[in-house]
Scaffold this motif. Structure first.
Motif, PDB file in Angstrom:
ATOM      1  N   HIS A   1       0.881  -1.166   0.000  1.00 26.00           N
ATOM      2  CA  HIS A   1       0.000   0.000   0.000  1.00 26.00           C
ATOM      3  C   HIS A   1       0.921   1.219   0.000  1.00 26.00           C
ATOM      4  O   HIS A   1       1.650   1.443   0.959  1.00 26.00           O
ATOM      5  CB  HIS A   1      -0.878  -0.007   1.246  1.00 26.00           C
ATOM      6  N   PHE A   2       0.921   1.956  -1.098  1.00 24.04           N
ATOM      7  CA  PHE A   2       1.809   3.109  -1.226  1.00 24.04           C
ATOM      8  C   PHE A   2       1.167   4.339  -0.603  1.00 24.04           C
ATOM      9  O   PHE A   2      -0.012   4.607  -0.816  1.00 24.04           O
ATOM     10  CB  PHE A   2       2.151   3.363  -2.687  1.00 24.04           C
ATOM     11  N   ILE A   3       1.955   5.071   0.148  1.00 15.93           N
ATOM     12  CA  ILE A   3       1.495   6.290   0.801  1.00 15.93           C
ATOM     13  C   ILE A   3       2.172   7.458   0.088  1.00 15.93           C
ATOM     14  O   ILE A   3       3.409   7.530   0.037  1.00 15.93           O
ATOM     15  CB  ILE A   3       1.840   6.267   2.303  1.00 15.93           C
ATOM     16  N   TYR A   4       1.365   8.353  -0.467  1.00 18.00           N
ATOM     17  CA  TYR A   4       1.876   9.447  -1.286  1.00 18.00           C
ATOM     18  C   TYR A   4       1.868  10.755  -0.510  1.00 18.00           C
ATOM     19  O   TYR A   4       1.059  10.956   0.393  1.00 18.00           O
ATOM     20  CB  TYR A   4       1.036   9.589  -2.563  1.00 18.00           C
ATOM     21  N   GLU A   5       2.764  11.654  -0.914  1.00 15.59           N
ATOM     22  CA  GLU A   5       2.916  12.917  -0.193  1.00 15.59           C
ATOM     23  C   GLU A   5       1.700  13.818  -0.302  1.00 15.59           C
ATOM     24  O   GLU A   5       1.471  14.648   0.565  1.00 15.59           O
ATOM     25  CB  GLU A   5       4.176  13.655  -0.645  1.00 15.59           C
ATOM     26  N   ASP A   6       0.883  13.657  -1.331  1.00 18.91           N
ATOM     27  CA  ASP A   6      -0.294  14.507  -1.472  1.00 18.91           C
ATOM     28  C   ASP A   6      -1.485  14.007  -0.653  1.00 18.91           C
ATOM     29  O   ASP A   6      -2.529  14.633  -0.627  1.00 18.91           O
ATOM     30  CB  ASP A   6      -0.686  14.670  -2.935  1.00 18.91           C
ATOM     31  N   GLY A   7      -1.324  12.865  -0.006  1.00 16.09           N
ATOM     32  CA  GLY A   7      -2.366  12.359   0.876  1.00 16.09           C
ATOM     33  C   GLY A   7      -3.520  11.674   0.173  1.00 16.09           C
ATOM     34  O   GLY A   7      -4.478  11.270   0.814  1.00 16.09           O
ATOM     35  N   ILE A   8      -3.446  11.527  -1.140  1.00 18.46           N
ATOM     36  CA  ILE A   8      -4.516  10.842  -1.855  1.00 18.46           C
ATOM     37  C   ILE A   8      -4.511   9.371  -1.441  1.00 18.46           C
ATOM     38  O   ILE A   8      -3.477   8.714  -1.513  1.00 18.46           O
ATOM     39  CB  ILE A   8      -4.342  10.969  -3.380  1.00 18.46           C
ATOM     40  N   PRO A   9      -5.643   8.869  -0.977  1.00 17.14           N
ATOM     41  CA  PRO A   9      -5.669   7.473  -0.544  1.00 17.14           C
ATOM     42  C   PRO A   9      -5.488   6.530  -1.728  1.00 17.14           C
ATOM     43  O   PRO A   9      -6.010   6.767  -2.814  1.00 17.14           O
ATOM     44  CB  PRO A   9      -7.060   7.319   0.076  1.00 17.14           C
ATOM     45  N   THR A  10      -4.720   5.478  -1.512  1.00 14.80           N
ATOM     46  CA  THR A  10      -4.541   4.458  -2.543  1.00 14.80           C
ATOM     47  C   THR A  10      -4.873   3.108  -1.947  1.00 14.80           C
ATOM     48  O   THR A  10      -4.937   2.953  -0.736  1.00 14.80           O
ATOM     49  CB  THR A  10      -3.093   4.430  -3.059  1.00 14.80           C
ATOM     50  N   TYR A  11      -5.053   2.163  -2.804  1.00 13.67           N
ATOM     51  CA  TYR A  11      -5.313   0.804  -2.381  1.00 13.67           C
ATOM     52  C   TYR A  11      -4.051  -0.020  -2.578  1.00 13.67           C
ATOM     53  O   TYR A  11      -3.105   0.414  -3.216  1.00 13.67           O
ATOM     54  CB  TYR A  11      -6.481   0.216  -3.181  1.00 13.67           C
ATOM     55  N   SER A  12      -4.071  -1.206  -2.077  1.00  7.81           N
ATOM     56  CA  SER A  12      -2.909  -2.073  -2.223  1.00  7.81           C
ATOM     57  C   SER A  12      -2.648  -2.378  -3.690  1.00  7.81           C
ATOM     58  O   SER A  12      -3.570  -2.524  -4.485  1.00  7.81           O
ATOM     59  CB  SER A  12      -3.127  -3.385  -1.473  1.00  7.81           C
ATOM     60  N   SER A  13      -1.377  -2.477  -4.003  1.00  3.03           N
ATOM     61  CA  SER A  13      -0.944  -2.944  -5.309  1.00  3.03           C
ATOM     62  C   SER A  13      -0.331  -4.317  -5.103  1.00  3.03           C
ATOM     63  O   SER A  13       0.394  -4.547  -4.151  1.00  3.03           O
ATOM     64  CB  SER A  13       0.076  -1.978  -5.911  1.00  3.03           C
TER      65      SER A  13
END
Length: 152
Positions: A97-109
Motif C-alpha cells: 500500500h503506497f502512501i503518497y505525499e499529497d495524501g490521496i488514498p490508494t489501495y494495495s498494489s
C-alpha cells in the motif's frame, strides 16, 4: 464547409484518443507507473500464520523505501488492461500500500512474479516485461524490513 469542419474535428478527436491509448499501453518503467517520486512510505499487507485476518505493517524507514524503489525501478511493465487476474503463484505475492505525499488514498498494489496490479486511478493490470520479479530479493527484503526477521 460545415461538413469538412465536422470531419476534421472528428478526425482530430479520434487521433487524440488513439495516441492517448498508445501512450497508455506502451512499455514503461514500473516506478513511473507507481509515481514513485511522490511515494513517502509503504505498508505491507499480509495474513499472519494461523490467522485469517489481514494485517498491515508500515515500513517507516526511508533507507528501506529507497531500496524498494531501486529494486522496482529495474522492471519494465506494459499495461494489459483492467484487472483480469487469477493468482498463479500465491506464495510469491507482495501486497504493498503506497502512501503518497499529497495524501490521496490508494489501495494495495499486488506484485506477483510477472504480473502487477496497480490501483491508483483504476485497477490496472500490467505484465512485467523483463521479469519475473526476483523473489529471493523480495523475501530477503520482507525478512529484513517488514517481518522483523520472523519470516511471516
Amino acid at each position: 464547409m460545415k461538413r469538412i469542419s465536422f470531419i476534421i474535428l472528428i478526425s482530430g478527436i479520434l487521433l487524440f484518443l488513439l495516441i492517448n491509448r498508445w501512450v497508455d499501453y506502451k512499455a514503461k518503467e514500473l516506478t513511473d507507473v507507481l509515481h514513485a517520486e511522490d511515494i513517502i512510505d509503504v505498508s505491507y499487507t499480509y495474513v499472519p500464520q494461523g490467522s485469517d485476518q489481514f494485517e498491515n505493517k508500515e515500513l517507516g524507514n526511508p533507507q528501506a523505501l529507497k531500496e524498494l524503489l531501486e529494486f522496482l525501478s529495474q522492471y519494465q511493465v506494459k499495461k494489459t488492461g483492467l484487472r483480469d487476474f487469477e493468482s498463479q503463484y500465491p506464495d510469491e505475492q507482495l501486497n504493498l500500500h503506497f502512501i503518497y505525499e499529497d495524501g490521496i488514498p490508494t489501495y494495495s498494489s499486488l506484485f506477483e512474479r510477472d504480473v502487477v496490479l496497480v490501483v491508483l486511478t483504476g485497477e490496472n493490470q500490467y505484465k512485467v516485461i523483463n521479469g519475473p520479479l526476483d523473489q529471493e530479493w523480495v523475501e530477503e527484503f520482507k525478512k529484513k524490513y517488514l517481518m522483523g526477521g520472523n519470516g511471516q
